[in-house]
Design an enzyme around this catalytic site. Structure first.
Site, PDB file in Angstrom:
ATOM      1  N   ASP A   7      12.235 -14.725  16.773  1.00 48.84           N
ATOM      2  CA  ASP A   7      13.398 -14.879  17.664  1.00 48.84           C
ATOM      3  C   ASP A   7      13.888 -13.581  18.306  1.00 48.84           C
ATOM      4  OD1 ASP A   7      13.353 -17.539  17.134  1.00 48.84           O
ATOM      5  OD2 ASP A   7      15.047 -17.531  15.746  1.00 48.84           O
ATOM      6  N   ALA A  26       9.005 -18.282  36.047  1.00 47.60           N
ATOM      7  CA  ALA A  26       9.750 -19.555  36.030  1.00 47.60           C
ATOM      8  C   ALA A  26      10.851 -19.529  37.083  1.00 47.60           C
ATOM      9  CB  ALA A  26      10.356 -19.780  34.651  1.00 47.60           C
ATOM     10  N   ARG A  69       0.823  -1.216   0.000  1.00 50.44           N
ATOM     11  CA  ARG A  69       0.000   0.000   0.000  1.00 50.44           C
ATOM     12  C   ARG A  69       0.857   1.266   0.000  1.00 50.44           C
ATOM     13  NH1 ARG A  69      -5.589  -1.576   3.026  1.00 50.44           N
ATOM     14  NH2 ARG A  69      -6.161  -3.117   1.442  1.00 50.44           N
TER      15      ARG A  69
HETATM   16  O1  F6P Z   1      13.819 -18.638  12.955  1.00 45.88           O
HETATM   17  C1  F6P Z   1      12.684 -18.849  13.681  1.00 45.88           C
HETATM   18  C2  F6P Z   1      12.581 -20.245  14.207  1.00 45.88           C
HETATM   19  O2  F6P Z   1      11.261 -20.401  14.628  1.00 45.88           O
HETATM   20  C3  F6P Z   1      13.571 -20.613  15.313  1.00 45.88           C
HETATM   21  O3  F6P Z   1      13.199 -20.131  16.570  1.00 45.88           O
HETATM   22  C4  F6P Z   1      13.545 -22.110  15.220  1.00 45.88           C
HETATM   23  O4  F6P Z   1      14.693 -22.657  15.758  1.00 45.88           O
HETATM   24  C5  F6P Z   1      13.467 -22.342  13.750  1.00 45.88           C
HETATM   25  O5  F6P Z   1      12.833 -21.210  13.206  1.00 45.88           O
HETATM   26  C6  F6P Z   1      12.732 -23.595  13.321  1.00 45.88           C
HETATM   27  O6  F6P Z   1      12.798 -23.664  11.955  1.00 45.88           O
HETATM   28  P1  F6P Z   1      12.029 -24.717  11.046  1.00 45.88           P
HETATM   29  O7  F6P Z   1      10.577 -24.359  11.068  1.00 45.88           O
HETATM   30  O8  F6P Z   1      12.646 -24.541   9.706  1.00 45.88           O
HETATM   31  O9  F6P Z   1      12.273 -26.041  11.662  1.00 45.88           O
END
Ligand code: F6P
Length: 326
Positions: free
Chosen positions: A131, A190, A28
């Site tokens: 992340d 935690a 957009r």
């Molecule tokens: O990069 C994001 C992420 O979710 C990480 O936290 C995780 O380790 C990874 O991707 C998992 O990747 P995939 O879905 O390719 O297994």
């Protein structure tokens, strides 16, 4: 400075809630400024194979609040090779795409940087990863939603943990980083958090658990980042249990549930602001940078600096988590 007439937009790497909001904002904002947009499907795979489709303002209607990415995503091995990037540059020339917006994380920006250097393609990045492991932005798109998902799940685990006086190890995402783990450990109370950055060993963890038990904790949650150097939650639970078995122990691996779901208000707004920021950066002649939000202001950071996640420290939050878990 040559005028930009057509831009491409793609999502790459692990999907993140809010990527659709970023795509919408890019499309957009470009249309607003009289620029055509080509959506590139399947990340860099689609850039190499020429999987492009024209997007209009209405093509991105009703996606603002949807998880995933309408452009789909991929982790593309071929783009790590110079030959793959040459094919991609040829596709962009053929499609008369003058500049590119890439939405993703570390791997996405590493590839974008090389494409820019080797082929003079103008590229601006938008941080889209749950992340939060990029410098040059306080938050990446998807992190807020993912951490809320974790908190909701751990609150439920907490109910059953305290009903049964159990110790739970909950594994969260973060192959190389502990941002999700640390944030959610604070938010869920935690007793301990294991991250690749903090490097806590099993002896330290057992000491913390023993102190908790001595101070009358009847149940506890340990959050484990999947990339912790002691192993995943299963492995850590087994190591602890073999030497300290005062609690009945269970393990939950939250997995990809953390990547799905409708983006939070925060992620929608972040994605919208960075989408506009990325397009306007290209218009003003910037390239090879990531648009990020720092102290509530959109700023631009060279890809090389953005992927250096080490510059974003975790020490203060770790201290807070430790103080409050006594
Ligand atoms: O990069 C994001 C992420 O979710 C990480 O936290 C995780 O380790 C990874 O991707 C998992 O990747 P995939 O879905 O390719 O297994």
């Amino acid at each position: 400075m040559s005028k930009i007439e057509r831009i491409g937009v793609l999502t790459s790497g692990g999907d993140a809630p809010g990527m659709n909001a970023a795509i919408r904002a890019v499309v957009r904002c470009a249309v607003f400024h009289g620029i055509e947009v080509s959506g590139v499907f399947q990340g860099y795979d689609g850039l190499i194979s020429g999987d492009l489709k024209r997007l209009h303002a209405r093509s991105v209607a009703k996606i603002l609040g949807r998880g995933g990415t309408i452009l789909k995503s991929a982790r593309c091995e071929e783009f790590f090779e110079a030959a793959g990037r040459s094919k991609a540059a040829a596709v962009l020339r053929e499609a008369k795409v003058d500049a590119l917006v890439v939405i993703g994380g570390n791997g996405t920006f590493t590839g974008a940087q090389k494409l820019a250097e080797e082929h003079g393609v103008k590229v601006v990045g938008i941080p889209g990863t749950i992340d939060n492991d990029l410098a040059g932005t306080d938050y990446t798109i998807g992190y807020d939603t993912a951490t809320n998902t974790v908190v909701e799940a751990v609150d439920k685990i907490r109910d059953t943990a305290s009903s049964h006086n159990r110790l739970f190890f909950v594994e969260v995402m973060g192959r190389d980083s502990g941002y999700i783990a640390l944030k959610t450990a604070i938010a869920t109370g935690a007793i301990a958090v294991m991250t690749p950055e903090a490097g806590m060993d099993i002896d330290d963890l057992i000491d913390i658990l023993a102190r908790g038990e001595e101070s009358n904790k009847t149940s506890s949650i340990v959050i484990v980042a999947e990339g912790d150097t002691n192993g995943g939650a299963m492995e850590i639970a087994a190591k602890v249990h073999s030497r300290y078995n005062k609690y009945d122990t269970r393990v939950t691996v939250l997995g990809h549930i953390q990547r799905g779901g409708d983006p939070s208000c925060f992620d929608r707004v972040l994605a919208s602001r960075l989408g506009v920021g990325a397009v306007e950066a290209l218009i003003s002649g910037q390239s090879n940078v990531m648009a990020g939000l720092v102290n509530d202001e959109v700023i631009y950071t060279p890809f090389m600096e953005a992927i250096n996640r080490k510059s974003k420290g975790l020490d203060e939050e770790l201290r807070v988590a430790q103080i409050l878990s006594i």
